[in-house]
Motif scaffolding. Structure first.
Motif, short mmCIF file in Angstrom:
data_model
loop_
_atom_site.label_atom_id
_atom_site.label_comp_id
_atom_site.label_asym_id
_atom_site.label_seq_id
_atom_site.Cartn_x
_atom_site.Cartn_y
_atom_site.Cartn_z
N GLY A 24 0.82 -1.21 0.00
CA GLY A 24 0.00 0.00 0.00
C GLY A 24 0.85 1.26 0.00
O GLY A 24 2.00 1.26 0.46
N PRO A 25 0.29 2.38 -0.52
CA PRO A 25 1.06 3.63 -0.65
C PRO A 25 1.62 4.16 0.67
O PRO A 25 2.72 4.72 0.69
CB PRO A 25 0.03 4.59 -1.24
CG PRO A 25 -0.95 3.73 -1.94
CD PRO A 25 -1.05 2.49 -1.11
N ARG A 26 0.86 3.99 1.76
CA ARG A 26 1.37 4.50 3.04
C ARG A 26 2.67 3.84 3.45
O ARG A 26 3.51 4.44 4.14
CB ARG A 26 0.32 4.29 4.14
CG ARG A 26 -0.93 5.15 4.01
CD ARG A 26 -1.84 4.93 5.21
NE ARG A 26 -3.08 5.69 5.11
CZ ARG A 26 -3.22 6.95 5.50
NH1 ARG A 26 -2.18 7.58 6.02
NH2 ARG A 26 -4.38 7.58 5.40
N SER A 27 2.85 2.60 3.04
CA SER A 27 4.04 1.86 3.47
C SER A 27 5.32 2.47 2.92
O SER A 27 6.39 2.29 3.49
CB SER A 27 3.94 0.40 3.02
OG SER A 27 3.97 0.29 1.61
N GLY A 28 5.22 3.21 1.80
CA GLY A 28 6.41 3.85 1.27
C GLY A 28 7.04 4.80 2.26
O GLY A 28 8.25 4.77 2.51
N LEU A 29 6.21 5.68 2.85
CA LEU A 29 6.72 6.61 3.86
C LEU A 29 7.07 5.89 5.16
O LEU A 29 8.11 6.17 5.77
CB LEU A 29 5.67 7.68 4.14
CG LEU A 29 5.53 8.79 3.09
CD1 LEU A 29 4.29 9.63 3.35
CD2 LEU A 29 6.77 9.67 3.06
N VAL A 30 6.21 4.96 5.58
CA VAL A 30 6.45 4.27 6.85
C VAL A 30 7.74 3.46 6.80
O VAL A 30 8.57 3.53 7.71
CB VAL A 30 5.25 3.38 7.21
CG1 VAL A 30 5.57 2.54 8.44
CG2 VAL A 30 4.00 4.22 7.45
N ILE A 31 7.92 2.69 5.72
CA ILE A 31 9.13 1.88 5.60
C ILE A 31 10.37 2.76 5.51
O ILE A 31 11.40 2.48 6.13
CB ILE A 31 9.03 0.95 4.38
CG1 ILE A 31 7.96 -0.11 4.61
CG2 ILE A 31 10.38 0.27 4.10
CD1 ILE A 31 7.65 -0.96 3.39
N GLY A 32 10.26 3.87 4.73
CA GLY A 32 11.40 4.79 4.64
C GLY A 32 11.79 5.34 6.00
O GLY A 32 12.98 5.45 6.34
N GLY A 33 10.78 5.69 6.81
CA GLY A 33 11.07 6.20 8.15
C GLY A 33 11.65 5.15 9.07
O GLY A 33 12.59 5.41 9.84
N VAL A 34 11.11 3.94 9.00
CA VAL A 34 11.62 2.85 9.84
C VAL A 34 13.07 2.54 9.50
O VAL A 34 13.91 2.35 10.39
CB VAL A 34 10.74 1.59 9.67
CG1 VAL A 34 11.41 0.38 10.31
CG2 VAL A 34 9.36 1.82 10.27
N VAL A 35 13.38 2.49 8.21
CA VAL A 35 14.77 2.21 7.80
C VAL A 35 15.70 3.30 8.28
O VAL A 35 16.82 3.03 8.75
CB VAL A 35 14.84 2.07 6.26
CG1 VAL A 35 16.30 2.02 5.80
CG2 VAL A 35 14.11 0.82 5.80
N SER A 36 15.26 4.57 8.22
CA SER A 36 16.11 5.68 8.67
C SER A 36 16.41 5.57 10.16
O SER A 36 17.56 5.73 10.59
CB SER A 36 15.42 7.02 8.36
OG SER A 36 15.22 7.18 6.98
N VAL A 37 15.37 5.30 10.96
CA VAL A 37 15.58 5.14 12.41
C VAL A 37 16.44 3.92 12.70
O VAL A 37 17.37 3.97 13.54
CB VAL A 37 14.22 5.02 13.14
CG1 VAL A 37 14.44 4.72 14.62
CG2 VAL A 37 13.41 6.30 12.98
N ALA A 38 16.17 2.81 12.00
CA ALA A 38 16.94 1.59 12.22
C ALA A 38 18.41 1.78 11.85
O ALA A 38 19.30 1.21 12.50
CB ALA A 38 16.34 0.44 11.41
N ALA A 39 18.66 2.57 10.81
CA ALA A 39 20.05 2.81 10.40
C ALA A 39 20.82 3.52 11.51
O ALA A 39 21.96 3.16 11.82
CB ALA A 39 20.08 3.64 9.12
N VAL A 40 20.20 4.52 12.12
CA VAL A 40 20.86 5.24 13.21
C VAL A 40 21.10 4.30 14.39
O VAL A 40 22.23 4.21 14.92
CB VAL A 40 20.00 6.44 13.66
CG1 VAL A 40 20.62 7.11 14.89
CG2 VAL A 40 19.85 7.45 12.53
N MET A 41 20.07 3.57 14.81
CA MET A 41 20.20 2.68 15.96
C MET A 41 21.17 1.54 15.67
O MET A 41 21.99 1.18 16.52
CB MET A 41 18.83 2.12 16.32
CG MET A 41 17.82 3.18 16.74
SD MET A 41 16.18 2.50 17.08
CE MET A 41 16.54 1.45 18.48
N GLY A 42 21.09 0.99 14.47
CA GLY A 42 21.96 -0.13 14.13
C GLY A 42 23.42 0.24 14.06
O GLY A 42 24.28 -0.47 14.59
N VAL A 43 23.72 1.35 13.40
CA VAL A 43 25.11 1.77 13.26
C VAL A 43 25.72 2.11 14.61
O VAL A 43 26.84 1.70 14.94
CB VAL A 43 25.22 2.97 12.30
CG1 VAL A 43 26.60 3.62 12.39
CG2 VAL A 43 24.94 2.54 10.87
#
Length: 410
Positions: free
Chosen positions: A364-383
């Protein structure tokens, strides 16, 4: 703006960036007209413009370290102006063909390979290390203001007189940049000693970054945020059309709201004297959270409102990452490091956008923004987690200045 050389540069950028955004709209319109609305042809044109960056982006940084930056910029800006002029002549005479647009888009990409890292690193030569963060932020404000003004002017001109004159106007706009560069006082530039020609300089730059764990951390975060979090042209279009069932004008309004937030973020960033790695990490995390919230907004009005703080957080992250990257490396390595930075920053979108588009289609279209945001937060936490405790703690506390006075990444 108290710096005369920077005032000349900024004035030229206001004119030239507006012309560049005008050409982007006109180029898309021209290729669609020539191919009777082919989305594939439009995608090829965009891909050809980015392809040189992926193939040769690192070599542009080598040239930026090796030759005088002011002279390089005068050459690249003149080449870009000539390419726009040629495309304008072809369009005005009615002889433009699809392969002409393809070839000129690729040529523009080649010029950008050299222009991007040189223009990024020329900022410190104009204003010095103390005002670099301020200059980067103002450059972002100029860019995003042009992003609002340029397409609007292009739309009116295309409707009135066609695409050809728009390309001619853009070609003329490069004259403002060239004049500003010509009028600069060279004795007021913070020019460092040039790197002499030698074998293995590209490998030397890659090895330098690999040995700097803080720079590796920064580049990893930039990659994931740029690849998955910054595809707003696609995600806002999907939200506007498929979720809120609005027209093209509403999509344009969403782009404008994001740009308004970006300009505001740039101006706020201009108030900070010293960039901090800690601020970059916080801004990236906040951007991810705000993007997730934007993706779950129940109506279009709230969605538009959320795009403003999202734009603020995004530009805070962008300007801080850029300034930290430049100020944390010695002058003799800056061009190569920024070449790699621009490769990661601009070259990651063609990698992440197709995957994100597929995910948005499936979930669904909403997932584009949600997934992008989740990946951004996960990148900070993961690194931070992977490189902790030593590297993460070093990134969150002040670092001593390097020998050349340009190495503060606190």
């Amino acid at each position: 703006m108290r710096n005369r050389n920077y005032r000349l540069f900024a004035t030229g950028q206001v004119v030239s960036n507006s012309g560049t955004w005008m050409q982007r709209v006109a180029q898309d319109w021209l290729i669609l007209s020539l191919t009777h609305g082919s989305g594939t042809a439009l995608g090829i044109t965009t891909g050809l413009q980015f392809l040189p960056l992926l193939l040769f982006g690192l070599y542009g940084g080598v040239l930026a370290d090796r030759f005088p930056k002011r002279r390089i910029l005068m050459i690249t800006q003149a080449v870009m102006g000539a390419l726009a002029l040629l495309l304008g002549v072809l369009a005005l005479t009615g002889t433009a063909q699809v392969w002409h647009v393809y070839a000129l888009a690729f040529g523009l990409g080649v010029a950008t390979v050299v222009d991007n890292p040189t223009r990024q690193t020329f900022a410190v030569e104009m204003v010095g290390p103390n005002d670099l963060s301020n200059a980067i932020a103002l450059n972002s404000a100029i860019f995003n203001t042009a992003r609002i003004v340029g397409p609007a002017i292009a739309g009116v001109l295309i409707a009135l007189i066609g695409t050809g004159p728009v390309f001619i106007v853009n070609a003329a706009s490069f004259g403002a940049v060239l004049l500003g560069l010509y009028l600069m006082r060279e004795d007021e530039l913070y020019v460092r000693e040039r790197v002499p020609r030698a074998k293995g300089q590209l490998r030397e730059g890659l090895h330098y970054v690999r040995e700097r764990r803080d720079l590796v951390m920064l580049l990893i975060i930039v990659f994931f945020v740029a690849a998955f979090g910054m595809n707003f042209q696609m995600t806002t279009a999907l939200m506007s059309r498929e979720v809120f069932h609005s027209g093209a004008s509403s999509f344009g309004l969403a782009s404008t709201m994001l740009a308004v937030g970006a300009v505001s973020g740039s101006l706020l960033a201009a108030r900070r004297k010293r960039p901090r790695m800690r601020l970059m990490l916080i801004a990236a995390a906040f951007f991810g959270v705000l993007e997730i919230v934007s993706g779950v907004m129940p109506n279009y009005g709230l969605f538009l409102v959320m795009l403003i703080p999202t734009g603020v957080a995004l530009l805070t992250f962008n300007t801080t990452a850029n300034a930290v990257m430049q100020l944390s490396v010695p002058a003799w390595m800056r061009g190569r490091v920024m070449g790699l930075y621009m490769l990661v920053f601009a070259g990651s979108s063609p990698i992440g956008a197709p995957l994100l588009g597929w995910l948005a289609e499936v979930f669904g279209p909403r997932s584009g923004l949600v997934i992008g945001g989740v990946v951004s937060v996960a990148a900070v936490m993961g690194v931070v987690a992977v490189m902790a405790p030593r590297t993460a703690l070093e990134a969150l506390r002040p670092r001593p200045r390097m020998a050349d006075g340009l190495g503060d990444t606190e």
